[in-house]
Design an enzyme around this catalytic site. Sequence first.
Site, PDB file in Angstrom:
ATOM      1  N   HIS A  17      39.957  38.062  36.285  1.00  0.00           N
ATOM      2  CA  HIS A  17      40.485  36.928  37.048  1.00  0.00           C
ATOM      3  C   HIS A  17      40.275  35.629  36.278  1.00  0.00           C
ATOM      4  O   HIS A  17      41.190  34.804  36.164  1.00  0.00           O
ATOM      5  CB  HIS A  17      39.782  36.801  38.412  1.00  0.00           C
ATOM      6  CG  HIS A  17      40.043  37.903  39.371  1.00  0.00           C
ATOM      7  ND1 HIS A  17      39.027  38.585  40.006  1.00  0.00           N
ATOM      8  CD2 HIS A  17      41.192  38.449  39.822  1.00  0.00           C
ATOM      9  CE1 HIS A  17      39.553  39.494  40.802  1.00  0.00           C
ATOM     10  NE2 HIS A  17      40.867  39.431  40.709  1.00  0.00           N
ATOM     11  N   LYS A  41      41.363  44.397  54.911  1.00  0.00           N
ATOM     12  CA  LYS A  41      40.270  44.770  54.020  1.00  0.00           C
ATOM     13  C   LYS A  41      38.930  44.439  54.656  1.00  0.00           C
ATOM     14  O   LYS A  41      38.811  43.499  55.441  1.00  0.00           O
ATOM     15  CB  LYS A  41      40.387  44.023  52.679  1.00  0.00           C
ATOM     16  CG  LYS A  41      41.537  44.481  51.813  1.00  0.00           C
ATOM     17  CD  LYS A  41      41.483  43.810  50.459  1.00  0.00           C
ATOM     18  CE  LYS A  41      42.592  44.307  49.553  1.00  0.00           C
ATOM     19  NZ  LYS A  41      42.514  43.691  48.216  1.00  0.00           N
ATOM     20  N   ARG A  90      47.584  43.945  35.447  1.00  0.00           N
ATOM     21  CA  ARG A  90      46.803  44.781  34.544  1.00  0.00           C
ATOM     22  C   ARG A  90      47.621  45.949  34.013  1.00  0.00           C
ATOM     23  O   ARG A  90      47.436  46.385  32.904  1.00  0.00           O
ATOM     24  CB  ARG A  90      45.577  45.351  35.266  1.00  0.00           C
ATOM     25  CG  ARG A  90      44.553  44.317  35.643  1.00  0.00           C
ATOM     26  CD  ARG A  90      43.535  44.913  36.552  1.00  0.00           C
ATOM     27  NE  ARG A  90      44.251  45.402  37.739  1.00  0.00           N
ATOM     28  CZ  ARG A  90      43.702  45.952  38.784  1.00  0.00           C
ATOM     29  NH1 ARG A  90      42.414  46.133  38.834  1.00  0.00           N
ATOM     30  NH2 ARG A  90      44.416  46.345  39.814  1.00  0.00           N
ATOM     31  N   SER A 128      38.296  44.506  41.171  1.00  0.00           N
ATOM     32  CA  SER A 128      37.202  44.186  42.091  1.00  0.00           C
ATOM     33  C   SER A 128      36.664  45.450  42.749  1.00  0.00           C
ATOM     34  O   SER A 128      35.447  45.629  42.864  1.00  0.00           O
ATOM     35  CB  SER A 128      37.681  43.195  43.156  1.00  0.00           C
ATOM     36  OG  SER A 128      37.988  41.956  42.571  1.00  0.00           O
TER      37      SER A 128
END
Length: 163
Positions: A17, A41, A90, A128
């Site tokens: 990040h 989440k 990514r 993460s």
Amino acid sequence: MRIAVCPGSFDPVTNGHLDIFARASQLFDQIIVAVFHNPNKKPLFTMEERVEMLREATGHIPNVRVDCFSGLLNEYVRRQNSNIIVRGLRALSDFEYEFQRALLIKKIDPVIETVFMMTSSEYSFVSSSGIKELAKFGGSIRGLVPQCVEERILRRLHEVQHV
């Protein structure tokens, strides 16, 4: 002034990040790192803790401001006097997901543009959720997250295991 918004849950912020924030800060006058409240989440850290960690981790980037929001991203972006969203990628799987989201935002708010930035190859595997899993099972996360974040993750996991 060109203001860009980098939204995410950042639970926790990773060096991947930070790589995106630093590189985006070279392209725009101001970067707003916006912690999004995602009701789907169950985060390890509260929104306030994530904002605090991000402020500490991005302190070396002068044109980064950290904020938080809930609700529609396009409305938040507009409230910040911006029309630019920066998303880090990514892998190809990230692109598919982010591309669909960008098209949806474009449909409901045609003025907003999404800019995709590829992460540096050294962070292409860092996520993460992967960081939390690695730390939970005793693996080293050194060099994958800022040191201030590493300490907080280890402390939080220790607290959770002893409850």
